[in-house]
Design a protein around this motif. Structure first.
Motif, PDB file in Angstrom:
ATOM      1  N   LYS A 271       1.625   7.096  -6.594  1.00  0.00           N
ATOM      2  CA  LYS A 271       0.607   8.124  -6.830  1.00  0.00           C
ATOM      3  C   LYS A 271       1.132   9.505  -6.468  1.00  0.00           C
ATOM      4  N   ILE A 272       1.886   9.590  -5.380  1.00  0.00           N
ATOM      5  CA  ILE A 272       2.439  10.877  -4.940  1.00  0.00           C
ATOM      6  C   ILE A 272       3.409  11.411  -5.981  1.00  0.00           C
TER       7      ILE A 272
ATOM      8  N   GLN B 252       0.830  -1.206   0.000  1.00  0.00           N
ATOM      9  CA  GLN B 252       0.000   0.000   0.000  1.00  0.00           C
ATOM     10  C   GLN B 252       0.862   1.252   0.000  1.00  0.00           C
ATOM     11  N   VAL B 253       1.961   1.234   0.753  1.00  0.00           N
ATOM     12  CA  VAL B 253       2.866   2.388   0.760  1.00  0.00           C
ATOM     13  C   VAL B 253       3.520   2.544  -0.608  1.00  0.00           C
ATOM     14  N   PHE B 254       3.881   1.429  -1.270  1.00  0.00           N
ATOM     15  CA  PHE B 254       4.411   1.492  -2.637  1.00  0.00           C
ATOM     16  C   PHE B 254       3.420   2.195  -3.561  1.00  0.00           C
TER      17      PHE B 254
ATOM     18  N   LYS C  63      -2.527   9.515   4.308  1.00  0.00           N
ATOM     19  CA  LYS C  63      -2.735   8.061   4.384  1.00  0.00           C
ATOM     20  C   LYS C  63      -1.404   7.333   4.476  1.00  0.00           C
ATOM     21  N   ARG C  64      -0.441   7.755   3.640  1.00  0.00           N
ATOM     22  CA  ARG C  64       0.868   7.103   3.664  1.00  0.00           C
ATOM     23  C   ARG C  64       1.561   7.335   5.001  1.00  0.00           C
TER      24      ARG C  64
ATOM     25  N   ALA D 254       3.464   5.166  10.115  1.00  0.00           N
ATOM     26  CA  ALA D 254       3.486   5.215  11.574  1.00  0.00           C
ATOM     27  C   ALA D 254       3.061   3.878  12.161  1.00  0.00           C
ATOM     28  N   TYR D 255       2.067   3.253  11.555  1.00  0.00           N
ATOM     29  CA  TYR D 255       1.624   1.928  11.993  1.00  0.00           C
ATOM     30  C   TYR D 255       2.743   0.904  11.834  1.00  0.00           C
TER      31      TYR D 255
END
Length: 87
Positions: free
Chosen positions: A29-30, A22-24, A56-57, A62-63
């Motif tokens: 997108k960023i 998801q971070v990828f 969101k990222r 942080a999680y």
């Protein structure tokens, strides 16, 4: 500014539910939105979308930092992004 190429993930290690994947996706997108906003400076809706994706990222990172510091450090190094500020 250097043109960042999107990160490709092989189909074997592709797990769409994982935090790393998801971070990828958010990072790609960023980068895409950032290059779009360099051309269209007054596109305020895209600016808002960029801020939402950044948030969101940031929450996902942080999680991940709280759950598994080693995977977090690897991901930060691989994506060449800064660490999140801790409170």
């Amino acid at each position: 500014m250097l043109k960042k190429t999107p990160i490709l993930v092989s189909s074997e290690e592709e797990n769409r539910g994982s935090v790393e994947f998801q971070v990828f996706c958010f990072t790609n997108k960023i980068w895409r939105l950032t290059s779009h906003l360099e051309l269209h400076k007054k596109d305020y809706l895209s600016q808002r979308g960029l801020r939402k994706i950044l948030g969101k990222r940031q929450r996902l990172l942080a999680y991940l930092a709280k759950k598994n510091k080693v995977r977090y450090k690897e991901l930060i190094g691989q994506l060449s992004i800064r660490e999140t500020k801790t409170r």
